[in-house]
Design an enzyme around this catalytic site. Structure first.
Site, PDB file in Angstrom:
ATOM      1  N   ARG A 236       0.853  -1.191   0.000  1.00  0.00           N
ATOM      2  CA  ARG A 236       0.000   0.000   0.000  1.00  0.00           C
ATOM      3  C   ARG A 236       0.890   1.243   0.000  1.00  0.00           C
ATOM      4  NH1 ARG A 236      -3.381  -2.901  -1.466  1.00  0.00           N
ATOM      5  NH2 ARG A 236      -5.403  -3.392  -0.541  1.00  0.00           N
ATOM      6  N   GLU A 265      -3.637   7.237  -5.298  1.00  0.00           N
ATOM      7  CA  GLU A 265      -3.777   6.507  -6.561  1.00  0.00           C
ATOM      8  C   GLU A 265      -5.035   7.026  -7.238  1.00  0.00           C
ATOM      9  OE1 GLU A 265      -3.782   2.323  -5.728  1.00  0.00           O
ATOM     10  OE2 GLU A 265      -1.711   2.351  -5.030  1.00  0.00           O
ATOM     11  N   HIS A 284      -0.751  -0.045  -9.807  1.00  0.00           N
ATOM     12  CA  HIS A 284      -1.413  -1.008  -8.889  1.00  0.00           C
ATOM     13  C   HIS A 284      -1.967  -2.210  -9.674  1.00  0.00           C
ATOM     14  CE1 HIS A 284      -3.618  -1.372  -4.774  1.00  0.00           C
ATOM     15  NE2 HIS A 284      -3.375  -2.573  -5.289  1.00  0.00           N
TER      16      HIS A 284
END
Ligand code: 8YV
Length: 323
Positions: A236, A265, A284
């Site tokens: 993360r 993000e 991601h």
């Protein structure tokens, strides 16, 4: 009974839900739902299958009637688990099936960063593949170096196996508790957080985001790392402090960074990290393979079906609701 699904998911998982006699509504717009939209769509639903949405206290209090919430992720840092537990709503996740693909992504970022691969590609696109110089474009050798894992669970173990197999890397790790399997299988050595920082040639983050791990990789941490170290984060983005990481890279306190996760993000295209030769960033995609995303969606569907039958979820993150 009705299920609300917050993203378009693999058809096989929707078929599983429908075969169980459930009425499925999928959010098909290519944007996140607002809190109000989440609450409105869940009003008539019995279950929520959620990917990429915040599930906070306000949402849960407005959606107390939900019999189950299934996440399309292993991570559940975006869910207020304490409130879900207090409301006796079981929350399911998708552990295990994404360990290989996420470890592959960490390995890819480690290797790409060690050779400045993304920047080299950019230079070709810019027409900068010029004169051959034996002392230019040099990377870092990984063979025989030390991999430090912060959070040696299922994904970290797969990353460690790849690094031992490919480069005979020595494995050190820091966890809340010892991982005896990894110690036996890979000769991994448990070290303190400071030793992890000081001894790692590659430091790969595989822990969950918690109040304890948030911002753990800050300037103080980067200062203790080797100048030749590569920092990899596929867990993360909030586990590292992005401003501090940028400064550490600019000051050459560490060699480079490979990131599959950022904060926020999506990352802004203007982010200075994207201009750095020694940084590789991915959007991601840790678990983004056809096989893994199918498997995750199936587990999420199984969690919904079990929850609606009043059975214990096959993968539940708050099992205490059953006691
Ligand atoms: C998910 C992830 O795909 O599983 C996780 O925790 O980070 C990703 O693999 C993502 O959260 C979307 O559901």
């Amino acid at each position: 009974m009705k299920v609300f699904v917050t993203r378009i998911l693999p058809a096989a998982a929707i078929a599983l839900l429908e075969a169980a006699g459930l009425e499925v509504t999928q959010w098909t717009e290519k944007r996140k739902l607002t809190q109000e939209e989440m609450i409105a769509h869940c009003k008539d639903a019995d279950a929520l299958l959620s990917a990429g949405q915040l599930i906070n206290k306000e949402f849960l209090l407005a959606s107390k009637h939900l019999k189950v919430i299934a996440l399309h992720s292993v991570g559940y840092d975006n869910v207020d688990i304490d409130t879900a537990t207090a409301l006796k709503i079981p929350v399911g996740n998708t552990p295990g099936v994404l360990s290989d693909s996420t470890a592959d992504t960490a390995f890819l970022l480690m290797l790409a960063t060690s050779r400045n691969a993304f920047y080299m590609h950019q230079r070709i696109l810019n027409g900068e593949w010029g004169f051959f110089e034996p002392t230019a474009n040099l990377g870092i050798e990984l063979h025989g170096s030390t991999l430090g894992i912060y959070g040696l669970g299922k994904i970290g173990l797969e990353m460690a196996k790849r690094c031992v197999g490919a480069y005979h890397m020595k494995i050190i790790y820091h966890n809340r508790s010892r991982n005896e399997d990894a110690e036996k299988e890979l000769n991994a050595t448990y070290v303190s957080f400071e030793e992890l920082l000081q001894q790692s040639d590659v430091l790969s983050v595989h822990t969950a985001l918690t109040p304890e791990t948030e911002g753990k990789f800050n300037m103080d941490a980067f200062k203790q790392m080797k100048e030749t170290a590569i920092f990899v984060n596929t867990a993360r983005g909030s586990i590292h402090n992005e401003a501090d990481l940028t400064e550490a890279l600019e000051q050459k306190l560490i060699w480079g960074a490979g990131l599959d996760v950022t904060n926020p993000e999506p990352m802004s295209p203007q982010n200075p990290l994207l201009k750095m030769a020694n940084v590789c960033v991915l959007p991601h995609i840790g678990s983004a393979t056809v096989g893994t995303r199918n498997a995750m969606a199936r587990i999420a569907a199984d969690n919904i079906i079990a929850g609606l039958k009043g059975e214990k979820l096959p993968h539940v993150v708050n099992p205490e609701i059953y006691s």
